[in-house]
Design a protein around this motif. Structure first.
Motif, PDB file in Angstrom:
ATOM      1  N   ARG A 136      35.710  52.372  42.775  1.00  0.00           N
ATOM      2  CA  ARG A 136      34.638  53.365  42.955  1.00  0.00           C
ATOM      3  C   ARG A 136      33.288  52.684  43.135  1.00  0.00           C
ATOM      4  O   ARG A 136      32.485  53.071  43.983  1.00  0.00           O
ATOM      5  CB  ARG A 136      34.595  54.302  41.746  1.00  0.00           C
ATOM      6  CG  ARG A 136      33.579  55.451  41.876  1.00  0.00           C
ATOM      7  CD  ARG A 136      33.602  56.325  40.652  1.00  0.00           C
ATOM      8  NE  ARG A 136      33.198  55.569  39.468  1.00  0.00           N
ATOM      9  CZ  ARG A 136      33.473  55.933  38.216  1.00  0.00           C
ATOM     10  NH1 ARG A 136      34.167  57.027  37.974  1.00  0.00           N
ATOM     11  NH2 ARG A 136      33.059  55.185  37.207  1.00  0.00           N
ATOM     12  N   GLU A 137      33.040  51.605  42.364  1.00  0.00           N
ATOM     13  CA  GLU A 137      31.743  50.923  42.441  1.00  0.00           C
ATOM     14  C   GLU A 137      31.546  50.209  43.776  1.00  0.00           C
ATOM     15  O   GLU A 137      30.470  50.266  44.376  1.00  0.00           O
ATOM     16  CB  GLU A 137      31.612  49.926  41.292  1.00  0.00           C
ATOM     17  CG  GLU A 137      30.322  49.114  41.332  1.00  0.00           C
ATOM     18  CD  GLU A 137      30.129  48.220  40.115  1.00  0.00           C
ATOM     19  OE1 GLU A 137      29.588  47.112  40.279  1.00  0.00           O
ATOM     20  OE2 GLU A 137      30.523  48.626  38.995  1.00  0.00           O
ATOM     21  N   TYR A 138      32.591  49.544  44.261  1.00  0.00           N
ATOM     22  CA  TYR A 138      32.432  48.717  45.451  1.00  0.00           C
ATOM     23  C   TYR A 138      32.805  49.420  46.754  1.00  0.00           C
ATOM     24  O   TYR A 138      32.337  49.039  47.823  1.00  0.00           O
ATOM     25  CB  TYR A 138      33.261  47.433  45.314  1.00  0.00           C
ATOM     26  CG  TYR A 138      32.706  46.475  44.291  1.00  0.00           C
ATOM     27  CD1 TYR A 138      31.622  45.662  44.585  1.00  0.00           C
ATOM     28  CD2 TYR A 138      33.264  46.384  43.013  1.00  0.00           C
ATOM     29  CE1 TYR A 138      31.111  44.776  43.642  1.00  0.00           C
ATOM     30  CE2 TYR A 138      32.757  45.508  42.066  1.00  0.00           C
ATOM     31  CZ  TYR A 138      31.679  44.710  42.381  1.00  0.00           C
ATOM     32  OH  TYR A 138      31.172  43.839  41.440  1.00  0.00           O
ATOM     33  N   GLN A 191      42.618  44.231  48.619  1.00  0.00           N
ATOM     34  CA  GLN A 191      42.117  43.876  49.943  1.00  0.00           C
ATOM     35  C   GLN A 191      40.593  43.882  50.056  1.00  0.00           C
ATOM     36  O   GLN A 191      40.034  43.140  50.859  1.00  0.00           O
ATOM     37  CB  GLN A 191      42.697  44.841  50.993  1.00  0.00           C
ATOM     38  CG  GLN A 191      44.206  44.751  51.157  1.00  0.00           C
ATOM     39  CD  GLN A 191      44.710  45.671  52.251  1.00  0.00           C
ATOM     40  OE1 GLN A 191      44.048  45.915  53.258  1.00  0.00           O
ATOM     41  NE2 GLN A 191      45.915  46.205  52.062  1.00  0.00           N
ATOM     42  N   LYS A 192      39.915  44.694  49.260  1.00  0.00           N
ATOM     43  CA  LYS A 192      38.492  44.902  49.472  1.00  0.00           C
ATOM     44  C   LYS A 192      37.588  44.546  48.287  1.00  0.00           C
ATOM     45  O   LYS A 192      36.409  44.258  48.483  1.00  0.00           O
ATOM     46  CB  LYS A 192      38.234  46.368  49.852  1.00  0.00           C
ATOM     47  CG  LYS A 192      38.903  46.813  51.137  1.00  0.00           C
ATOM     48  CD  LYS A 192      38.278  46.146  52.357  1.00  0.00           C
ATOM     49  CE  LYS A 192      38.857  46.701  53.656  1.00  0.00           C
ATOM     50  NZ  LYS A 192      38.222  46.101  54.846  1.00  0.00           N
ATOM     51  N   VAL A 193      38.127  44.609  47.068  1.00  0.00           N
ATOM     52  CA  VAL A 193      37.265  44.470  45.888  1.00  0.00           C
ATOM     53  C   VAL A 193      37.375  43.102  45.229  1.00  0.00           C
ATOM     54  O   VAL A 193      36.367  42.515  44.825  1.00  0.00           O
ATOM     55  CB  VAL A 193      37.572  45.582  44.857  1.00  0.00           C
ATOM     56  CG1 VAL A 193      36.727  45.391  43.603  1.00  0.00           C
ATOM     57  CG2 VAL A 193      37.323  46.956  45.473  1.00  0.00           C
ATOM     58  N   GLU A 194      38.584  42.574  45.132  1.00  0.00           N
ATOM     59  CA  GLU A 194      38.797  41.302  44.425  1.00  0.00           C
ATOM     60  C   GLU A 194      37.857  40.207  44.918  1.00  0.00           C
ATOM     61  O   GLU A 194      37.325  39.418  44.131  1.00  0.00           O
ATOM     62  CB  GLU A 194      40.254  40.872  44.593  1.00  0.00           C
ATOM     63  CG  GLU A 194      40.613  39.574  43.898  1.00  0.00           C
ATOM     64  CD  GLU A 194      42.070  39.208  44.079  1.00  0.00           C
ATOM     65  OE1 GLU A 194      42.356  38.002  44.244  1.00  0.00           O
ATOM     66  OE2 GLU A 194      42.931  40.110  44.057  1.00  0.00           O
ATOM     67  N   GLU A 195      37.631  40.162  46.213  1.00  0.00           N
ATOM     68  CA  GLU A 195      36.792  39.110  46.797  1.00  0.00           C
ATOM     69  C   GLU A 195      35.334  39.191  46.358  1.00  0.00           C
ATOM     70  O   GLU A 195      34.577  38.233  46.519  1.00  0.00           O
ATOM     71  CB  GLU A 195      36.854  39.195  48.323  1.00  0.00           C
ATOM     72  CG  GLU A 195      36.298  40.483  48.882  1.00  0.00           C
ATOM     73  CD  GLU A 195      36.550  40.660  50.364  1.00  0.00           C
ATOM     74  OE1 GLU A 195      35.852  41.479  50.998  1.00  0.00           O
ATOM     75  OE2 GLU A 195      37.447  39.983  50.899  1.00  0.00           O
ATOM     76  N   PHE A 205      39.219  37.846  36.599  1.00  0.00           N
ATOM     77  CA  PHE A 205      38.835  37.264  37.886  1.00  0.00           C
ATOM     78  C   PHE A 205      37.521  36.505  37.750  1.00  0.00           C
ATOM     79  O   PHE A 205      36.576  36.987  37.114  1.00  0.00           O
ATOM     80  CB  PHE A 205      38.690  38.357  38.946  1.00  0.00           C
ATOM     81  CG  PHE A 205      39.988  39.000  39.324  1.00  0.00           C
ATOM     82  CD1 PHE A 205      40.770  38.471  40.340  1.00  0.00           C
ATOM     83  CD2 PHE A 205      40.439  40.128  38.658  1.00  0.00           C
ATOM     84  CE1 PHE A 205      41.984  39.050  40.684  1.00  0.00           C
ATOM     85  CE2 PHE A 205      41.650  40.709  38.991  1.00  0.00           C
ATOM     86  CZ  PHE A 205      42.422  40.173  40.004  1.00  0.00           C
ATOM     87  N   ILE A 206      37.488  35.318  38.345  1.00  0.00           N
ATOM     88  CA  ILE A 206      36.269  34.517  38.444  1.00  0.00           C
ATOM     89  C   ILE A 206      36.246  33.927  39.844  1.00  0.00           C
ATOM     90  O   ILE A 206      37.237  33.336  40.293  1.00  0.00           O
ATOM     91  CB  ILE A 206      36.232  33.386  37.398  1.00  0.00           C
ATOM     92  CG1 ILE A 206      36.362  33.942  35.975  1.00  0.00           C
ATOM     93  CG2 ILE A 206      34.951  32.572  37.532  1.00  0.00           C
ATOM     94  CD1 ILE A 206      36.436  32.867  34.896  1.00  0.00           C
ATOM     95  N   CYS A 207      35.132  34.099  40.555  1.00  0.00           N
ATOM     96  CA  CYS A 207      35.026  33.626  41.938  1.00  0.00           C
ATOM     97  C   CYS A 207      36.202  34.116  42.787  1.00  0.00           C
ATOM     98  O   CYS A 207      36.805  33.350  43.552  1.00  0.00           O
ATOM     99  CB  CYS A 207      34.946  32.101  41.994  1.00  0.00           C
ATOM    100  SG  CYS A 207      33.350  31.446  41.513  1.00  0.00           S
ATOM    101  N   ALA A 208      36.553  35.392  42.614  1.00  0.00           N
ATOM    102  CA  ALA A 208      37.628  36.034  43.376  1.00  0.00           C
ATOM    103  C   ALA A 208      38.988  35.396  43.115  1.00  0.00           C
ATOM    104  O   ALA A 208      39.924  35.597  43.894  1.00  0.00           O
ATOM    105  CB  ALA A 208      37.321  36.029  44.867  1.00  0.00           C
ATOM    106  N   SER A 209      39.120  34.642  42.029  1.00  0.00           N
ATOM    107  CA  SER A 209      40.388  34.012  41.671  1.00  0.00           C
ATOM    108  C   SER A 209      40.931  34.633  40.385  1.00  0.00           C
ATOM    109  O   SER A 209      40.197  34.757  39.403  1.00  0.00           O
ATOM    110  CB  SER A 209      40.206  32.506  41.455  1.00  0.00           C
ATOM    111  OG  SER A 209      39.830  31.862  42.644  1.00  0.00           O
ATOM    112  N   GLU A 210      42.201  34.988  40.396  1.00  0.00           N
ATOM    113  CA  GLU A 210      42.839  35.481  39.179  1.00  0.00           C
ATOM    114  C   GLU A 210      43.088  34.311  38.236  1.00  0.00           C
ATOM    115  O   GLU A 210      43.717  33.321  38.612  1.00  0.00           O
ATOM    116  CB  GLU A 210      44.162  36.169  39.503  1.00  0.00           C
ATOM    117  CG  GLU A 210      44.902  36.666  38.270  1.00  0.00           C
ATOM    118  CD  GLU A 210      46.395  36.807  38.481  1.00  0.00           C
ATOM    119  OE1 GLU A 210      47.135  36.689  37.479  1.00  0.00           O
ATOM    120  OE2 GLU A 210      46.825  37.001  39.633  1.00  0.00           O
TER     121      GLU A 210
END
Length: 302
Positions: free
Chosen positions: A131-133, A175-179, A214-219
């Motif tokens: 919702r946020e992104y 696909q859209k938020v993790e990054e 997650f840190i820097c889009a890394s799990e």
């Protein structure tokens, strides 16, 4: 060839992978390189060991890049009468404490970003993050078709994905938020569809008491309140079997021995799995997992 690989035919949280197979000559049986230590450790919880962990090599046939190597190291731990909130606190304390002990500071540079590992990591549900992104409120959506349409409306590829509310939410995030998750962020309450071993949320039955950091889009790690209902667990295993039969190589398989163990009874349990190699990358500022593994898998010269 002869090997001493433990026999494991299993799945791990929401991340499954087809196991590597080899043949043991003496016993004349096929054996599997393990893709997780999870189900065997939870058998020990059933057997009365209230706290257990293992640091071990894991093998997953899921591609190679700067974050993935077919062979890597994890630590998995399980604690009776704990839940995913306890595991969140433990993981945060562990990573923050390691930074202070090793580096003398909570501030690190990784992947070109200034990262703060000071205690108090951000915590948000997967639906809140989407919702946020992306501006899509999945908690206001009930229908599967509406959820899939909402995902497609923000550019999410739903081809070859089961058209359900849970998969639509997960794909939006994946696909859209993790990054976009740079600073340490716990993403909680994952859909049941992608969490076959996690306990359902009593308040939101479509979601589970699960988190990933997650840190820097890394799990960096994966954890949940462990599912200890044998009926629910068998149904979820069967769902994985059905998905595999439809061609999903990443789906898991049935484990009747684990179901039998749950029928004896497993107490409420919190479980946590941490990718040690990625944590080492973070604390040493390395950009590739190959820099922290002594003998990484490489492409053959020919």
């Amino acid at each position: 060839m002869e090997v001493e690989t433990p026999v494991l035919n299993t799945i791990s949280g929401g991340a499954t992978a087809r196991p590597f197979i080899t043949h043991h000559n003496t016993l004349d049986i096929d054996m599997y390189l393990r893709i997780a230590t999870e189900l065997n450790l939870k058998r020990l919880i059933v057997g009365g060991i209230e706290r257990v962990y293992e640091i071990g090599r894991i093998f997953r046939n899921e591609g190679m890049d700067t974050k993935h190597n077919p062979e890597f190291t994890t630590v998995e731990l399980y604690e009776s009468y704990a839940d995913f909130n306890d595991m969140m606190d433990l993981f945060e304390d562990m990573l923050s404490g390691a930074a202070m002990e090793i580096l003398g500071t909570y501030d690190v540079q990784w992947q070109g970003q200034n990262i703060s590992l000071a205690p108090g990591f951000k915590r948000m549900t997967m639906a809140e993050a989407v919702r946020e992104y992306l501006g899509v409120d999945f908690m206001a959506i009930e229908d599967d078709a509406e959820a899939v349409a909402a995902a497609k409306s923000v550019g999410v590829d739903m081809d070859k994905v089961e058209p359900t509310w849970g998969h639509a939410l997960y794909e939006c995030f994946d696909q859209k938020v993790e990054e976009k998750l740079i600073q340490p962020t716990f993403i909680t309450m994952h859909p049941v569809d992608v969490s076959p071993l996690a306990k359902r949320s009593p308040k939101f039955p479509r979601l589970t008491e699960r988190f990933e950091l997650f840190i820097c889009a890394s799990e960096m790690g994966n954890a949940f309140s462990e599912l200890n209902d044998p009926i629910d667990q068998k149904q979820r295993f069967q769902k994985q079997v059905d998905m595999r039969a439809k061609g999903d190589d990443e789906a898991g398989m049935m484990d009747e021995d684990f179901i039998n163990a749950l029928e004896y009874g497993m107490p409420p349990t919190g479980g946590l799995g941490i990718g040690i190699d990625r944590c080492v990358m973070l604390l040493t500022g390395c950009s590739s997992i190959r820099d922290v593994i002594l003998f990484p898998t490489m492409k053959p010269l020919d």
